[in-house]
Design a protein around this motif. Sequence first.
Motif, PDB file in Angstrom:
ATOM      1  N   GLU A  16       0.829  -1.203   0.000  1.00 54.00           N
ATOM      2  CA  GLU A  16       0.000   0.000   0.000  1.00 54.00           C
ATOM      3  C   GLU A  16       0.863   1.252   0.000  1.00 54.00           C
ATOM      4  N   PRO A  17       0.378   2.315  -0.651  1.00 54.88           N
ATOM      5  CA  PRO A  17       1.115   3.589  -0.605  1.00 54.88           C
ATOM      6  C   PRO A  17       0.900   4.283   0.733  1.00 54.88           C
ATOM      7  N   LYS A  18       1.588   5.367   0.944  1.00 54.24           N
ATOM      8  CA  LYS A  18       1.320   6.176   2.126  1.00 54.24           C
ATOM      9  C   LYS A  18      -0.144   6.595   2.110  1.00 54.24           C
ATOM     10  N   TYR A  19      -0.708   6.794   3.285  1.00 51.30           N
ATOM     11  CA  TYR A  19      -2.144   7.044   3.368  1.00 51.30           C
ATOM     12  C   TYR A  19      -2.549   8.305   2.600  1.00 51.30           C
ATOM     13  N   GLU A  20      -1.700   9.328   2.596  1.00 49.58           N
ATOM     14  CA  GLU A  20      -2.038  10.552   1.870  1.00 49.58           C
ATOM     15  C   GLU A  20      -2.123  10.296   0.371  1.00 49.58           C
ATOM     16  N   VAL A  21      -1.296   9.378  -0.122  1.00 53.66           N
ATOM     17  CA  VAL A  21      -1.357   9.014  -1.537  1.00 53.66           C
ATOM     18  C   VAL A  21      -2.629   8.219  -1.806  1.00 53.66           C
ATOM     19  N   TYR A  22      -2.934   7.282  -0.910  1.00 53.09           N
ATOM     20  CA  TYR A  22      -4.165   6.501  -1.068  1.00 53.09           C
ATOM     21  C   TYR A  22      -5.384   7.410  -1.090  1.00 53.09           C
ATOM     22  N   GLN A  23      -5.411   8.395  -0.208  1.00 48.85           N
ATOM     23  CA  GLN A  23      -6.551   9.318  -0.177  1.00 48.85           C
ATOM     24  C   GLN A  23      -6.722  10.035  -1.510  1.00 48.85           C
ATOM     25  N   ALA A  24      -5.597  10.351  -2.158  1.00 48.13           N
ATOM     26  CA  ALA A  24      -5.651  11.062  -3.428  1.00 48.13           C
ATOM     27  C   ALA A  24      -6.184  10.198  -4.562  1.00 48.13           C
ATOM     28  N   ILE A  25      -5.984   8.896  -4.476  1.00 44.38           N
ATOM     29  CA  ILE A  25      -6.378   8.014  -5.575  1.00 44.38           C
ATOM     30  C   ILE A  25      -7.632   7.197  -5.276  1.00 44.38           C
ATOM     31  N   ILE A  52       5.621   4.193 -11.994  1.00 41.80           N
ATOM     32  CA  ILE A  52       4.164   4.250 -12.138  1.00 41.80           C
ATOM     33  C   ILE A  52       3.674   3.118 -13.036  1.00 41.80           C
ATOM     34  N   ASP A  53       4.379   2.850 -14.119  1.00 39.66           N
ATOM     35  CA  ASP A  53       3.972   1.778 -15.024  1.00 39.66           C
ATOM     36  C   ASP A  53       4.027   0.414 -14.335  1.00 39.66           C
ATOM     37  N   ASP A  54       5.068   0.192 -13.529  1.00 39.07           N
ATOM     38  CA  ASP A  54       5.167  -1.081 -12.814  1.00 39.07           C
ATOM     39  C   ASP A  54       4.096  -1.200 -11.732  1.00 39.07           C
ATOM     40  N   PHE A  55       3.726  -0.072 -11.133  1.00 33.26           N
ATOM     41  CA  PHE A  55       2.627  -0.076 -10.165  1.00 33.26           C
ATOM     42  C   PHE A  55       1.327  -0.498 -10.838  1.00 33.26           C
ATOM     43  N   PHE A  56       1.112  -0.045 -12.065  1.00 32.33           N
ATOM     44  CA  PHE A  56      -0.081  -0.445 -12.800  1.00 32.33           C
ATOM     45  C   PHE A  56      -0.059  -1.948 -13.092  1.00 32.33           C
ATOM     46  N   LYS A  57       1.107  -2.487 -13.375  1.00 38.17           N
ATOM     47  CA  LYS A  57       1.214  -3.932 -13.592  1.00 38.17           C
ATOM     48  C   LYS A  57       0.848  -4.686 -12.316  1.00 38.17           C
ATOM     49  N   LEU A  58       1.318  -4.167 -11.182  1.00 34.78           N
ATOM     50  CA  LEU A  58       0.960  -4.783  -9.903  1.00 34.78           C
ATOM     51  C   LEU A  58      -0.552  -4.766  -9.703  1.00 34.78           C
ATOM     52  N   ARG A  62      -2.798   7.914 -13.169  1.00 34.01           N
ATOM     53  CA  ARG A  62      -1.601   8.634 -13.641  1.00 34.01           C
ATOM     54  C   ARG A  62      -1.747  10.137 -13.396  1.00 34.01           C
ATOM     55  N   GLU A  63      -2.953  10.645 -13.613  1.00 34.20           N
ATOM     56  CA  GLU A  63      -3.198  12.071 -13.402  1.00 34.20           C
ATOM     57  C   GLU A  63      -3.024  12.439 -11.933  1.00 34.20           C
ATOM     58  N   LYS A  64      -3.531  11.601 -11.035  1.00 29.37           N
ATOM     59  CA  LYS A  64      -3.412  11.879  -9.604  1.00 29.37           C
ATOM     60  C   LYS A  64      -1.979  11.699  -9.107  1.00 29.37           C
ATOM     61  N   LEU A  65      -1.307  10.658  -9.591  1.00 28.47           N
ATOM     62  CA  LEU A  65       0.002  10.312  -9.051  1.00 28.47           C
ATOM     63  C   LEU A  65       1.106  11.232  -9.540  1.00 28.47           C
ATOM     64  N   ARG A  66       0.858  11.972 -10.620  1.00 28.96           N
ATOM     65  CA  ARG A  66       1.911  12.874 -11.097  1.00 28.96           C
ATOM     66  C   ARG A  66       2.239  13.945 -10.067  1.00 28.96           C
ATOM     67  N   ASN A  67       1.319  14.165  -9.126  1.00 25.45           N
ATOM     68  CA  ASN A  67       1.571  15.146  -8.058  1.00 25.45           C
ATOM     69  C   ASN A  67       2.550  14.628  -7.013  1.00 25.45           C
ATOM     70  N   PHE A  68       2.882  13.320  -7.075  1.00 23.70           N
ATOM     71  CA  PHE A  68       3.761  12.718  -6.075  1.00 23.70           C
ATOM     72  C   PHE A  68       5.095  12.249  -6.659  1.00 23.70           C
TER      73      PHE A  68
END
Length: 271
Positions: free
Chosen positions: A158-167, A220-226, A246-252
Amino acid sequence: MQDSKQEINARASIDLEQRKNWYSPVADIYYNARPKYPKELIERSVVLAQLDSDASILEVGCGPGNATVAFAQFGFPMTCIEPNQDFCHLAQHHCATYPNVAIYNTSFEEWELKAKQFNAVLSANAFHWIPSEIRYAKAATALRDNGFLILLWNLRPEPKYEVYQAIEEVYQAYAPSLVQYEGAEIQAGILRGFEQDILDSGYFKELVTEQVACEVTYSIDDFFKLLSTMSRLELKAKELLFTGLREKLRNFGDSIQLSFVSAVHVARKNG
């Protein structure tokens, strides 16, 4: 990688024919996309299960060989069974350099039992697929006297909780099964549930649990594979999911850091 209790219970109810094809659409990327089992836990399981160099291992649900290769490197004679044909072929390929490893395309339920033939029964993120009334009894029967059960688990990265909240809203829109956040405390509770399940079976004793906190970094691409190995999605939904993420994660940044608990349960056969 282990999933939530709800998913565990749901998957346990999936009939055998469905399970034989469950991961086929992502079989080719599963081996590299899923986090590896920590080397220290592999080594500790060998010590805890008192495995000599000639100890024989039965692996239940070897998948494409994620844990198989790690144990094969010790030189153990291994009999590995895997119901998914695509996984089976990949495992055979990944273990081609280990002559002591034999991999068979069958399920644990259908496998012709060889009583008291093995020093250890190993399963890595697969034992919960087997119906509870079968898994422990059949594993114990396959083991020699004083043999060991070895269960490896990688829980949900899992990502950090702030990242999870964003996605989270993107998950909600296109992959509702991914709308959950466990964290270390819930994952510890999942492991305790597995421990109790082993003890309640009545077939094993002297349970030892060891675990480590793990972190992995994905592009990011490998995360999508996961993610593609964690949720069954139609092509259009997958495309929309990945575009939104991808749009949300570009902020991180260009990568994403994930954390999870990895654990091993080792227990001795009763009797």
